[in-house]
Design an enzyme around this catalytic site. Structure first.
Site, PDB file in Angstrom:
ATOM      1  N   GLU A  49       0.824  -1.206   0.000  1.00 25.66           N
ATOM      2  CA  GLU A  49       0.000   0.000   0.000  1.00 25.66           C
ATOM      3  C   GLU A  49       0.859   1.259   0.000  1.00 25.66           C
ATOM      4  OE1 GLU A  49      -3.260   0.474  -0.306  1.00 25.66           O
ATOM      5  OE2 GLU A  49      -3.562  -1.676  -0.584  1.00 25.66           O
ATOM      6  N   TYR A 134      -6.912   6.023   4.661  1.00 26.98           N
ATOM      7  CA  TYR A 134      -7.043   5.132   3.510  1.00 26.98           C
ATOM      8  C   TYR A 134      -6.174   3.886   3.670  1.00 26.98           C
ATOM      9  CZ  TYR A 134      -6.728   3.121  -1.101  1.00 26.98           C
ATOM     10  OH  TYR A 134      -6.751   2.222  -2.127  1.00 26.98           O
ATOM     11  N   ASP A 152     -11.250   5.487  -2.957  1.00 23.90           N
ATOM     12  CA  ASP A 152     -10.129   6.170  -3.598  1.00 23.90           C
ATOM     13  C   ASP A 152     -10.639   6.813  -4.886  1.00 23.90           C
ATOM     14  OD1 ASP A 152     -10.480   4.061  -5.358  1.00 23.90           O
ATOM     15  OD2 ASP A 152      -8.410   3.345  -5.247  1.00 23.90           O
TER      16      ASP A 152
END
Length: 309
Positions: A49, A134, A152
Site C-alpha cells: 500500500e 485510507y 479512492d
C-alpha cells in the site's frame, strides 16, 4: 422527508444484492494478479500500500518482492539501518523518501508497542507512523477482512458514473458503505477498485472489460462518462452521446412514446422529414437497441419506442 426537503438527485439500485453479486462474481472470475492479493500478511500488505501510493502497480511488483526478500518481517525492518531503507526507496524510484522513513518507524512501533502483532482495526492501524485513514482501511480490509468501504479516486469515479453520486467526499463514503456487503471488505474493496482500474478508467472500457454494472450504470445508459477526475468533454454538446442520454431520460418519464412525439421531446429542431427527423431518430434508437437499452415496436402504427425492461 418534509415538504421542504428535496429528494436526493442520486440513488443506489433497489436490488443491491444483485449489484453486489455481479461485481464479486466478475472479480473472482478474472482479475489482475498481484502478489499482495495472494496474502493476508498485514506487513506485506502495508508495504504494498505504501509503495503504490505514488507508483504504478506493475512497477511496484518487482520492488515489493525485493523489499520483502531483504526485510521479510517487521523484526528485520525495525532492526535495519534507516539509510538502507531510504536508499532502497530511492534506487527503485518509489516516490517521496519520507514514506520509507515512516514505514521503518511503523515497523519499530509494531515491535516495541505491539509486541510484534499488527493492530487489526482501521482506527488502531492509524496509530502507526505514516498510516492515514485510507492505508489503515486497506490493511484492515485485505489482511483482516475487517475494514470499511475503501474510497479512492477509482471508486469515486465508479460511483459518480454508475449511480450519479455527487462529487462530495462524505456522500461518496456513505454510498460506498451502503453498497459494501457485511463482513466482506477484503473481496469487495479489491473488486470495486479493480472495476475502476480496468473497466471504468478515465477512458472507459465497459464492453471490452465486461463491466458487470452496465445494466445499472447511468453513464453507460447516457454515454456521458465525465467524472470528478475526468474533464467534461467539450464535444458532448450536440453529439449523439448527448441525444442518446436525452432519449433514455425521456423514456424514463413515460411508459412509451410514438416516434415523432419522442423526437420533438429530445430536440427542439426535430422535423419528421428533415435532417434531424425520423431517419435520424431511428438510427439513434437502433444504436440503443443494439446496446439492449431500448426496444422499438415497428409493428405499431405509428412506431413506438420504450425502454427495455
Amino acid at each position: 422527508m418534509t415538504d421542504t426537503e428535496a429528494a436526493p438527485a442520486w440513488s443506489l439500485p433497489d436490488d443491491r444484492d444483485s449489484v453486489r453479486d455481479a461485481l464479486i462474481d466478475w472479480y473472482e472470475a478474472d482479475h489482475r494478479e498481484f502478489p499482495w492479493r495472494r496474502t493476508d500478511d498485514p506487513y506485506a500488505i502495508l508495504v504494498s500500500e505504501v509503495m503504490s501510493q505514488q507508483t504504478q502497480l506493475d512497477r511496484v511488483v518487482e520492488a515489493w518482492e525485493a523489499f520483502l526478500e531483504r526485510w521479510p518481517s517487521t523484526i528485520e525492518l525495525a532492526a535495519a539501518d534507516r539509510a538502507d531503507v531510504v536508499g532502497f526507496w530511492t534506487d527503485h524510484s518509489l516516490g517521496y523518501n519520507n514514506r520509507a522513513k515512516y514505514l521503518h518507524e511503523a515497523a519499530g512501533q509494531i515491535e516495541s508497542d505491539y509486541d510484534g502483532h499488527f493492530p487489526e482495526s482501521p482506527d488502531e492501524l492509524q496509530e502507526l507512523m505514516g498510516v492515514g485513514p485510507y492505508t489503515a482501511n486497506a490493511v484492515a480490509s485485505f489482511a483482516f477482512n475487517n475494514g470499511d468501504a475503501v474510497v479512492d479516486t477509482n471508486v469515486k469515479r465508479v460511483l459518480y458514473r454508475a449511480f450519479d453520486v455527487p462529487d462530495d467526499d462524505s456522500t461518496f463514503e456513505d454510498a460506498a458503505s451502503d453498497l459494501m456487503p457485511a463482513d466482506r471488505s477484503r473481496v469487495w474493496n479489491n473488486a470495486i477498485m479493480e472495476l475502476g482500474g480496468v473497466a471504468c478508467e478515465q477512458t472507459p472500457a465497459c464492453d471490452e472489460a465486461g463491466c458487470p454494472w452496465r445494466e445499472w450504470c447511468s453513464a453507460y445508459a447516457t454515454g456521458d462518462f465525465t467524472a470528478p477526475d475526468v474533464p467534461t468533454q467539450p464535444s458532448f454538446e450536440g453529439s449523439r452521446r448527448q441525444f442518446r442520454g436525452r432519449v433514455i431520460g425521456t423514456l424514463r418519464e413515460y411508459d412509451e412514446l410514438e416516434l415523432d412525439t419522442l423526437g420533438h421531446r429530445v430536440r427542439v429542431d426535430y422535423a419528421p422529414n428533415g435532417e434531424y427527423g425520423r431517419e435520424w431518430l431511428r438510427g439513434l434508437l437502433a444504436d440503443l437497441e443494439a446496446d439492449g437499452l431500448v426496444e422499438l415496436d415497428r409493428n405499431a402504427e405509428p412506431a413506438v419506442a420504450r425502454l427495455r425492461r
